[in-house]
Each structure stands twice: as C-alpha cells, then as structure tokens.
Design a protein around this motif. Structure first.
Motif, PDB file in Angstrom:
ATOM      1  N   ASN A  69      37.404 -19.672   5.621  1.00  0.00           N
ATOM      2  CA  ASN A  69      38.024 -20.212   4.279  1.00  0.00           C
ATOM      3  C   ASN A  69      39.084 -21.351   4.657  1.00  0.00           C
ATOM      4  N   GLU A  70      39.329 -21.662   3.606  1.00  0.00           N
ATOM      5  CA  GLU A  70      40.129 -23.017   3.777  1.00  0.00           C
ATOM      6  C   GLU A  70      41.567 -22.821   4.019  1.00  0.00           C
ATOM      7  N   LEU A  71      42.118 -21.694   3.551  1.00  0.00           N
ATOM      8  CA  LEU A  71      43.678 -21.369   3.933  1.00  0.00           C
ATOM      9  C   LEU A  71      43.858 -21.278   5.574  1.00  0.00           C
ATOM     10  N   ILE A  72      43.011 -20.767   6.076  1.00  0.00           N
ATOM     11  CA  ILE A  72      42.902 -20.660   7.751  1.00  0.00           C
ATOM     12  C   ILE A  72      42.944 -21.936   8.055  1.00  0.00           C
ATOM     13  N   SER A  73      42.098 -22.712   7.700  1.00  0.00           N
ATOM     14  CA  SER A  73      41.928 -24.068   8.038  1.00  0.00           C
ATOM     15  C   SER A  73      43.196 -24.914   7.939  1.00  0.00           C
ATOM     16  N   LEU A  74      43.660 -24.913   6.860  1.00  0.00           N
ATOM     17  CA  LEU A  74      45.143 -25.629   6.567  1.00  0.00           C
ATOM     18  C   LEU A  74      45.932 -25.217   7.363  1.00  0.00           C
ATOM     19  N   LEU A  75      46.171 -23.972   7.866  1.00  0.00           N
ATOM     20  CA  LEU A  75      47.324 -23.506   8.519  1.00  0.00           C
ATOM     21  C   LEU A  75      47.068 -23.694  10.058  1.00  0.00           C
ATOM     22  N   LYS A  76      45.886 -23.612  10.664  1.00  0.00           N
ATOM     23  CA  LYS A  76      45.359 -23.988  11.716  1.00  0.00           C
ATOM     24  C   LYS A  76      45.619 -25.576  12.263  1.00  0.00           C
ATOM     25  N   GLU A  77      45.202 -26.324  11.245  1.00  0.00           N
ATOM     26  CA  GLU A  77      45.331 -27.694  11.305  1.00  0.00           C
ATOM     27  C   GLU A  77      47.027 -28.256  11.527  1.00  0.00           C
ATOM     28  N   CYS A  78      47.590 -27.540  10.366  1.00  0.00           N
ATOM     29  CA  CYS A  78      49.179 -27.962  10.263  1.00  0.00           C
ATOM     30  C   CYS A  78      49.824 -27.395  11.931  1.00  0.00           C
ATOM     31  N   GLU A  79      49.478 -26.461  12.185  1.00  0.00           N
ATOM     32  CA  GLU A  79      50.324 -25.787  13.508  1.00  0.00           C
ATOM     33  C   GLU A  79      49.615 -26.612  14.836  1.00  0.00           C
ATOM     34  N   GLU A  80      48.466 -26.958  14.816  1.00  0.00           N
ATOM     35  CA  GLU A  80      47.912 -27.475  16.011  1.00  0.00           C
ATOM     36  C   GLU A  80      48.117 -28.884  16.222  1.00  0.00           C
ATOM     37  N   ILE A  81      48.549 -29.733  15.145  1.00  0.00           N
ATOM     38  CA  ILE A  81      48.727 -31.191  14.879  1.00  0.00           C
ATOM     39  C   ILE A  81      50.155 -31.295  15.301  1.00  0.00           C
ATOM     40  N   LYS A  82      51.009 -30.193  14.949  1.00  0.00           N
ATOM     41  CA  LYS A  82      52.560 -30.457  15.564  1.00  0.00           C
ATOM     42  C   LYS A  82      52.580 -29.862  16.740  1.00  0.00           C
ATOM     43  N   GLN A  83      51.818 -29.093  17.420  1.00  0.00           N
ATOM     44  CA  GLN A  83      51.817 -28.740  18.950  1.00  0.00           C
ATOM     45  C   GLN A  83      51.094 -29.919  19.647  1.00  0.00           C
ATOM     46  N   THR A  84      50.100 -30.226  19.284  1.00  0.00           N
ATOM     47  CA  THR A  84      49.327 -31.285  20.146  1.00  0.00           C
ATOM     48  C   THR A  84      49.729 -32.714  20.083  1.00  0.00           C
ATOM     49  N   LYS A  85      50.091 -33.060  18.812  1.00  0.00           N
ATOM     50  CA  LYS A  85      50.639 -34.549  18.330  1.00  0.00           C
ATOM     51  C   LYS A  85      49.449 -35.624  18.750  1.00  0.00           C
ATOM     52  N   PRO A  86      48.428 -35.209  18.119  1.00  0.00           N
ATOM     53  CA  PRO A  86      47.116 -36.410  18.465  1.00  0.00           C
ATOM     54  C   PRO A  86      47.442 -37.683  18.196  1.00  0.00           C
ATOM     55  N   LYS A  87      47.008 -38.768  18.884  1.00  0.00           N
ATOM     56  CA  LYS A  87      47.341 -40.061  18.407  1.00  0.00           C
ATOM     57  C   LYS A  87      47.210 -40.587  17.071  1.00  0.00           C
ATOM     58  N   TYR A  88      46.066 -40.085  16.667  1.00  0.00           N
ATOM     59  CA  TYR A  88      45.463 -40.555  15.392  1.00  0.00           C
ATOM     60  C   TYR A  88      46.087 -39.851  14.155  1.00  0.00           C
ATOM     61  N   ASN A  89      46.652 -38.867  14.393  1.00  0.00           N
ATOM     62  CA  ASN A  89      47.089 -37.976  13.228  1.00  0.00           C
ATOM     63  C   ASN A  89      48.590 -38.365  12.837  1.00  0.00           C
ATOM     64  N   ARG A  90      48.955 -38.658  11.724  1.00  0.00           N
ATOM     65  CA  ARG A  90      50.344 -38.999  11.304  1.00  0.00           C
ATOM     66  C   ARG A  90      50.687 -37.968  10.260  1.00  0.00           C
ATOM     67  N   SER A  91      50.045 -37.728   8.952  1.00  0.00           N
ATOM     68  CA  SER A  91      50.556 -37.415   7.859  1.00  0.00           C
ATOM     69  C   SER A  91      51.231 -35.890   7.814  1.00  0.00           C
ATOM     70  N   LEU A  92      50.542 -34.959   8.898  1.00  0.00           N
ATOM     71  CA  LEU A  92      51.216 -33.789   8.966  1.00  0.00           C
ATOM     72  C   LEU A  92      52.216 -33.459   9.918  1.00  0.00           C
ATOM     73  N   ARG A  93      52.883 -34.713  10.488  1.00  0.00           N
ATOM     74  CA  ARG A  93      54.128 -34.534  11.139  1.00  0.00           C
ATOM     75  C   ARG A  93      55.218 -34.532  10.332  1.00  0.00           C
ATOM     76  N   GLN A  94      55.137 -34.928   9.218  1.00  0.00           N
ATOM     77  CA  GLN A  94      56.138 -34.892   8.289  1.00  0.00           C
ATOM     78  C   GLN A  94      56.102 -33.718   7.152  1.00  0.00           C
ATOM     79  N   THR A  95      57.064 -33.528   6.217  1.00  0.00           N
ATOM     80  CA  THR A  95      57.329 -32.466   5.415  1.00  0.00           C
ATOM     81  C   THR A  95      56.093 -32.577   4.489  1.00  0.00           C
ATOM     82  N   LEU A  96      55.328 -31.481   4.165  1.00  0.00           N
ATOM     83  CA  LEU A  96      54.399 -31.672   3.208  1.00  0.00           C
ATOM     84  C   LEU A  96      54.726 -31.621   1.696  1.00  0.00           C
ATOM     85  N   PHE A  97      55.677 -31.356   1.297  1.00  0.00           N
ATOM     86  CA  PHE A  97      56.419 -31.017  -0.034  1.00  0.00           C
ATOM     87  C   PHE A  97      57.781 -31.927  -0.182  1.00  0.00           C
ATOM     88  N   SER A  98      58.009 -32.267  -1.389  1.00  0.00           N
ATOM     89  CA  SER A  98      59.109 -33.200  -1.938  1.00  0.00           C
ATOM     90  C   SER A  98      59.969 -32.232  -2.591  1.00  0.00           C
TER      91      SER A  98
END
Length: 459
Positions: free
Chosen positions: A250-279
């Motif tokens: 399901n999409e919710l688990i995908s969103l949560l995994k993506e958010c967590e793992e980008i913050k942990q791994t910090k891949p060179k081509y990921n940028r957007s999820l390093r910032q706050t998602l809401f304003s």
C-alpha cells in the motif's frame, strides 16, 4: 495501439461509484481490430438521475457479470494500449478504483478527446460528446450508453488524428511507448522489476544507493526515469547499474519507508525529502466566550498541531470541508472575519455559535469529538491496510501519539497479542514529517480500518 472506451456508472459519492456498463474498441489508428462490451452488476444501487439518463436500471443488471468476472478481459484488451476516452480522467479513475477493490494495480497511459478537441478545434460551441459529434456530423446512437458513446469516440478520435497535421498526437503516443527509447542495459533493469507497489533503490557500480523512490507501479516509474531527458534523469541513467526493491502492498507504507530511508541514507540524487514536507498546521484555542476555535497557522514546531498541510491552499480547502462536515461556525474556524453571523448560519448549517446562540458546551463537544478523531496526541492506535499479497495485512502502530513503525501480519492474534505485535513492528523514527504523511494520507484515502487501543495493549 489505442483502447477507446466509455463507461457508465451508478453515480453517487466520489470514488464510491460502480460500473454499470463498459465498452472498449481496440483501434490501430485506422480500423477497429478488437472490441468488448458488457453490462456490469455494480453490486450497489443506481442513482435515480442516472437511471433517467442512461435507461439502465437495477433490474437490468441483476444477472449481469460482476466486475471481477470481466476484469481479465479488460486487462487483455487494453494491454500495451493507450486508453482514449472523452474525459479520460473520469474513465481512468473509475477503472483504477474498481481494480483497486480487487487488489490489482491497473495503470494505463491516457489521451483525452476533450482536451485534444479543444486544442485542434478551438472554436466549437460545446465539447460535450453529444453536442460535439453532432456539430461534426458524426452519427451517435444510444447516447449515454457505453457502446454508442465509445463508437462515437472512435469516429471523433479518427477525425482528430486527421486534423492533427503537426502530428502532436502521434508524437505523444510514441513518447508514451517508451521501450523503443531505452538502451538495452536499462531495459534489462526494468524487466527484473515488478508492476507493483513499493520502494525502489538505484545503485551505482559500487552498490551504493544513489536514489530512493516509491511508486504504485515500480516498473512503470523506472521506465519514466529511464526515458526522461531532464538533467537529473540523464545523470541517473549514466550512473545506475542495478535496482533493488521492496514491495509494500500500500502507498502509506511506501511513503513512510521512503521518508525514513532517504533521511538515513541521504542518496546523492534525492533532495526533496530532506526538507520539511509541510508549511501549515491546524491548531486550536479557547476564545473569551469559552468556544474552542480552530486556526490555520504557519508550521511551528513549538506548538502542538492537530494536523498539518503541504501548503496554505490545501489547509484552507481542508478546513472548509471540516467546517461543513461538523457544522462548525466559519467565524470560529477563521474562514470568515467580517459580518455579525457567519455565512453557514444563514444556510442553517451553523447553529449560531458566531452570535452566542449555540450553547458553549454543545459546540465544544463537537469540536472535541473532531479533535479526538483527528489528532494523534496521546492516542494509541493501529492503522490496518492491504499487505504484499492477498492473505497479508499491513499494520502501523501509533503509541501515545508517536509513530512507532510498521509491520505485516497474516493472523489476527498477531496484532491482538501485545508481545507479538511489538515483535512484528519494524521500529521507525517519529518526527513531524512522518506524522504529516500519516495524517495527510488518512485525510485523503481510505484504509481497511483503524483500531483504537487501550493503553495496556501497547505498554
């Protein structure tokens, strides 16, 4: 190849409609090469206005096949085709919703004859199918029946192809047939990925993760990555050597995994999820008269938020829906600042809190019920949704208002036993971004169920 279709539905609430009739013509750009049409038992009543419009009634559909009985034929006739429809967004949404109910990810590229007609024939008096084909001298029998409307759409699309002297439709069609544009190395990578929901990881020569993404259809998303010609995609295409993936169901688990793992791994081509998602966020306060007010504010980590929003427009739109659904006062939700009474009071959709007419306790009880339902503060709950296969379910654990992680289970006793529940949960970081993801998702989408837990269940 094109699959030109029309769908009739029961009408009713958004995303709760059912299909009553479908017709599909497979069209090679010159002639019809295959066709399928059928009444469909929607397993729900048809709205009276739809009966008057189409002539299709509940009795006619009693013996008709149900959607799952025609689903395989729909997949076969539309496979490797671009779907064409008059208002394609609607038909595609209805089909996707029906397949979602079966647990199948149905995704097709689309072309809309409304949009094409507006571009290629800009001066027509109307772009409704009936009036447009009548203006063009195209015969239309059985208006508001799937077969008649689909056949007319075939003729309309054929005319649009002829009028398209700059070949924009053909160009777009070729762009939507991306296999012809992908180099062999990348094609091999795509072939080994599923057309399913999940998170994918792009690796370089050294095996290092250079990009993390999520998609409802991993194969399709990778195809988009590998055919895009923007600068970032070109760099990824040159560097990627392999792709691994994890299905999520399901999409919710995908969103949560993506958010967590980008913050942990910090891949060179990921940028957007390093910032706050809401304003922006929704907060509450008590006014001088004792009424609980709701208020949209800019995101502020020092204040407790009821829920958060990606931007101000989303916040305002959501607050209008919240106000209407709960019969709150527009003045007490900050949506109206002028006038003695709020607009809803004149429509008898507000009980008069704006002028002190509704008792404070009665109004506040409704607000408290809303807060309890929508705020995670101090809540213990499970969010249950689809798993990675038909027998599996996913579970997200919220404990004392904090996101603890997710897991998958097959048997109910696994989530009813606190010790087992703890063991199947993959621990995750709690932060305002993941709380935003969960609340935003629940606000927009349906999950199988949410289960409130007593404190002794999770302690």
């Amino acid at each position: 190849m094109y699959a030109i279709l029309d769908i009739e539905t029961t009408g009713g609430k958004y995303n709760e409609e059912g299909i009553t009739e479908i017709a599909i013509y497979k069209f090679d750009g010159h002639k019809i090469v295959d066709q399928f049409s059928s009444l469909v038992n929607p397993e729900r009543p048809i709205q009276p206005f739809v009966v008057n419009l189409t002539g299709i009634n509940n009795e006619m559909l009693r013996q008709a096949p149900k959607f799952y009985e025609v689903a395989k034929r729909i997949i076969e006739i539309t496979e490797d085709c671009i779907m064409v429809a008059h208002n394609a967004l609607f038909d595609n949404r209805i089909l996707t919703t029906e397949f979602d109910r079966l647990g199948y990810q149905f995704e097709r590229e689309t072309l809309c004859t409304v949009e094409l007609a507006k571009k290629l024939m800009p001066d027509m008096p109307s772009y409704s199918l009936g009036k447009l084909v009548r203006s063009l001298g195209i015969p239309l029998s059985d208006r508001h029946r799937a077969q008649g409307d689909a056949k007319a759409t075939v003729a309309l699309f054929k005319m649009l192809l002829a009028k398209d002297t700059s070949k924009e439709i053909i160009t777009e069609t070729l762009q939507k047939d991306p296999k012809r544009l992908i180099e062999p190395k990348l094609l091999d990578i795509i072939e080994n990925t599923p057309s399913e929901m999940g998170v994918y990881y792009m690796h370089n020569d050294d095996g290092k993760v250079i990009y993390i993404g999520k998609s409802k259809n991993i194969k399709k998303r990778l195809t988009q990555h590998f055919t895009s010609d923007n600068r970032k995609s070109k760099k990824i295409q040159a560097e990627v050597k392999s792709v691994t993936f994890e299905k999520t169901g399901n999409e919710l688990i995908s969103l949560l995994k993506e958010c967590e793992e980008i913050k942990q791994t910090k891949p060179k081509y990921n940028r957007s999820l390093r910032q706050t998602l809401f304003s922006h966020q929704l907060t509450s306060f008590v006014d001088a008269a004792g009424y609980i007010n709701l208020k949209i504010e800019k995101a502020d980590g020092r204040k407790m938020a009821i829920t958060t929003f990606s931007n101000y427009q989303q916040a305002k739109s959501s607050l209008f829906k919240i106000t209407e659904a709960n019969q709150f006062c527009q003045k007490l939700t900050g949506l109206q600042t002028s006038g003695k009474t709020c607009f809803n009071y004149k429509l008898k959709e507000c009980y008069g809190a704006c002028i002190g007419k509704e008792p404070v306790a009665e109004y506040n009880n409704r607000v408290k019920a809303f807060l309890e339902k929508n705020s995670f503060e101090n809540q213990n709950m499970l969010i249950i949704d689809r798993g990675r296969d038909i027998e599996e379910r996913s579970v997200i654990l919220i404990e004392n208002g904090s996101y603890k992680g997710y897991g998958f289970y097959n048997l109910n006793h696994q989530i009813n036993n606190p010790e087992i529940l703890k063991s199947i949960i993959n621990p995750m970081q709690n932060n305002r971004n993941v709380q935003h993801i969960i609340q935003n998702y629940l606000r927009k989408n349906k999950v199988l169920k949410t289960v409130k837990l007593p404190s002794d269940k999770v302690s």
